[in-house]
Structures are given as structure tokens and as C-alpha cells.
Design a protein around this motif. Structure first.
Motif, short mmCIF file in Angstrom:
data_model
loop_
_atom_site.label_atom_id
_atom_site.label_comp_id
_atom_site.label_asym_id
_atom_site.label_seq_id
_atom_site.Cartn_x
_atom_site.Cartn_y
_atom_site.Cartn_z
N LEU A 108 -4.57 9.06 8.73
CA LEU A 108 -3.62 8.22 8.00
C LEU A 108 -4.42 7.43 6.97
O LEU A 108 -5.33 6.69 7.33
CB LEU A 108 -2.91 7.27 8.96
CG LEU A 108 -1.88 6.34 8.33
CD1 LEU A 108 -0.66 7.14 7.86
CD2 LEU A 108 -1.45 5.27 9.30
N GLU A 109 -4.09 7.66 5.70
CA GLU A 109 -4.80 6.96 4.64
C GLU A 109 -3.89 5.93 4.00
O GLU A 109 -2.75 6.24 3.64
CB GLU A 109 -5.29 7.94 3.57
CG GLU A 109 -6.08 7.24 2.48
CD GLU A 109 -6.77 8.22 1.56
OE1 GLU A 109 -7.96 8.48 1.78
OE2 GLU A 109 -6.12 8.71 0.62
N LEU A 110 -4.39 4.71 3.88
CA LEU A 110 -3.67 3.63 3.21
C LEU A 110 -4.41 3.29 1.92
O LEU A 110 -5.60 2.96 1.96
CB LEU A 110 -3.60 2.38 4.10
CG LEU A 110 -3.00 2.56 5.49
CD1 LEU A 110 -3.00 1.23 6.23
CD2 LEU A 110 -1.61 3.16 5.43
N ARG A 111 -3.72 3.39 0.78
CA ARG A 111 -4.31 3.02 -0.51
C ARG A 111 -3.64 1.72 -0.94
O ARG A 111 -2.43 1.67 -1.17
CB ARG A 111 -4.10 4.11 -1.55
CG ARG A 111 -4.77 3.76 -2.88
CD ARG A 111 -4.99 4.94 -3.78
NE ARG A 111 -5.71 6.04 -3.16
CZ ARG A 111 -7.04 6.11 -3.02
NH1 ARG A 111 -7.80 5.13 -3.43
NH2 ARG A 111 -7.59 7.18 -2.47
N TYR B 126 0.84 -1.20 0.00
CA TYR B 126 0.00 0.00 0.00
C TYR B 126 0.87 1.24 0.00
O TYR B 126 2.05 1.20 0.32
CB TYR B 126 -0.96 0.03 1.21
CG TYR B 126 -0.29 -0.06 2.56
CD1 TYR B 126 0.36 1.03 3.14
CD2 TYR B 126 -0.31 -1.26 3.27
CE1 TYR B 126 0.98 0.93 4.38
CE2 TYR B 126 0.28 -1.36 4.52
CZ TYR B 126 0.93 -0.27 5.06
OH TYR B 126 1.54 -0.37 6.29
N SER B 127 0.25 2.35 -0.38
CA SER B 127 0.87 3.66 -0.19
C SER B 127 0.15 4.31 0.98
O SER B 127 -1.02 4.01 1.26
CB SER B 127 0.76 4.51 -1.46
OG SER B 127 -0.60 4.69 -1.82
N ALA B 128 0.84 5.19 1.69
CA ALA B 128 0.29 5.81 2.88
C ALA B 128 0.48 7.32 2.82
O ALA B 128 1.48 7.81 2.28
CB ALA B 128 0.98 5.26 4.13
N GLU B 129 -0.50 8.05 3.37
CA GLU B 129 -0.43 9.50 3.49
C GLU B 129 -0.83 9.89 4.90
O GLU B 129 -1.82 9.38 5.43
CB GLU B 129 -1.38 10.19 2.50
CG GLU B 129 -1.03 9.97 1.06
CD GLU B 129 -2.00 10.65 0.11
OE1 GLU B 129 -1.60 10.86 -1.04
OE2 GLU B 129 -3.15 10.96 0.51
N LEU B 130 -0.08 10.81 5.48
CA LEU B 130 -0.40 11.35 6.80
C LEU B 130 -0.86 12.79 6.63
O LEU B 130 -0.15 13.62 6.07
CB LEU B 130 0.82 11.30 7.73
CG LEU B 130 0.61 11.89 9.13
CD1 LEU B 130 -0.44 11.09 9.91
CD2 LEU B 130 1.92 11.94 9.89
#
Length: 180
Positions: free
Chosen positions: A71-74, A52-56
Motif C-alpha cells: 500500500l503506497e501513500l503519496r 494523500y493518494s493511495a495505491e494497492l
């Protein structure tokens, strides 16, 4: 006259950039983290396979464990929700979060909450200070775990100094300090 046109063009460009940046904040994040901004992003891989890719996303105060953040996990592949829950519980144990009994209860709650995901699906966790964690699937509410200790443990998987993914932690926290 030429200078005035350039100033107007620069002002328009600055406004367009600001609007584009504001539009980039997912709606469910903006609702939970007012004035959200992207603090950092990275990818989690397992033996060179991207999981996954992650964004904070943080508010104006930057990243603070006691402040709202998201925190988003795609996901880069199809995964079973029960396996996501199991892996999360194992990572909580690795960072030393909670007791065995707490982790067992958290595992049960995550297993009930986390759905199976497909490539491109995203799960967003929002830290709700003093309350727990709220979760979204592709921007739609999934549910809440009303336990601040769970929230600390869950987000600690990525943000605790003892994380098993230190490079991802560094990437997520790259711009997490409050602005000067």
C-alpha cells in the motif's frame, strides 16, 4: 501483406503496453510482491482537503490479508511523522484492532519509524505474511515492524470493512480479485 503489417503493429503495441505496465510497478514493490499489479487507487481527503493518494499493489492471487501486498501513500502536503503515527494509532483503535497496550507499543514504534513527509513524498507499507510490515520512504527502506498483529491492524486502517474511509477502501479493492 497489409494484414501481416497490422498484426505485427498490434503485437508490437501489445508488447509495448505490457512493458509500460510492468515498468509502472515501483521497484521496491516488485521486490516484495512478485508479479505485482495495481489493484486500485484513490485519494483520502479531510474536509475537501486532499491529504494523500493511495495505491494497492497485489500479486497474482489478488488481495488476501495473508498474502504479500503493498500500500503506497503519496502525500499531497507536508506532514509531521509523529502526527502520521498518532493518526494511524487512532484509526487502529476505531476499527477495534489490538489491545490498548498493543496500540501504545505500536504507536511508539510508528513514531520512531515514520519520518516527516513533504508534498510528493511517498510511504509504502508492505505486508510480509507471518512476519509483519516493511516500510519504504520514496522507495528507500525505512524499517520493519516484526509483528503480524501490527500488520493486520495497520493495513486494516484502509482495508478492513470497519474502516472510517469506506469509499477509499472500495477504490483500493476495485480490481483486487484474482484474475479469472
Amino acid at each position: 501483406m497489409m494484414v501481416l503489417r497490422r498484426l505485427v503493429a498490434l503485437a508490437s503495441l501489445a508488447c509495448a503496453c505490457a512493458l509500460a505496465q510492468a515498468a509502472a510497478v515501483p521497484g521496491h514493490v516488485e521486490q516484495s510482491v512478485p508479479q505485482a499489479r495495481l489493484a486500485g487507487a484513490g485519494a483520502f481527503t479531510w474536509f475537501t482537503m486532499k491529504i494523500y493518494s493511495a495505491e494497492l499493489w497485489v500479486g497474482p492471487q489478488g488481495y488476501q490479508p495473508q498474502a504479500p501486498f503493498a500500500l503506497e501513500l503519496r502525500y499531497a502536503r507536508k506532514l509531521d511523522g509523529a502526527k502520521i503515527a498518532q493518526a494511524s494509532a487512532e484509526q487502529m483503535a476505531r476499527i477495534g484492532a489490538g489491545s490498548a497496550a498493543q496500540r501504545q507499543a505500536w504507536l511508539a514504534r510508528m513514531t520512531a519509524l515514520f519520518p516527516d513527509v513533504n508534498e510528493g513524498s511517498s510511504i509504502t507499507g508492505v505486508n510480509v505474511p507471518g512476519e509483519g510490515a516493511r516500510f519504504y520512504l520514496d522507495g528507500k527502506p525505512l524499517g520493519t515492524v516484526a509483528d503480524p498483529a501490527f500488520a493486520r491492524a495497520f493495513f486494516g486502517i484502509w482495508l478492513d470493512p470497519a474502516t472510517t474511509a469506506p469509499a477509499l477502501r472500495t477504490a483500493l479493492l476495485a480490481n483486487a480479485a484474482p484474475p479469472p
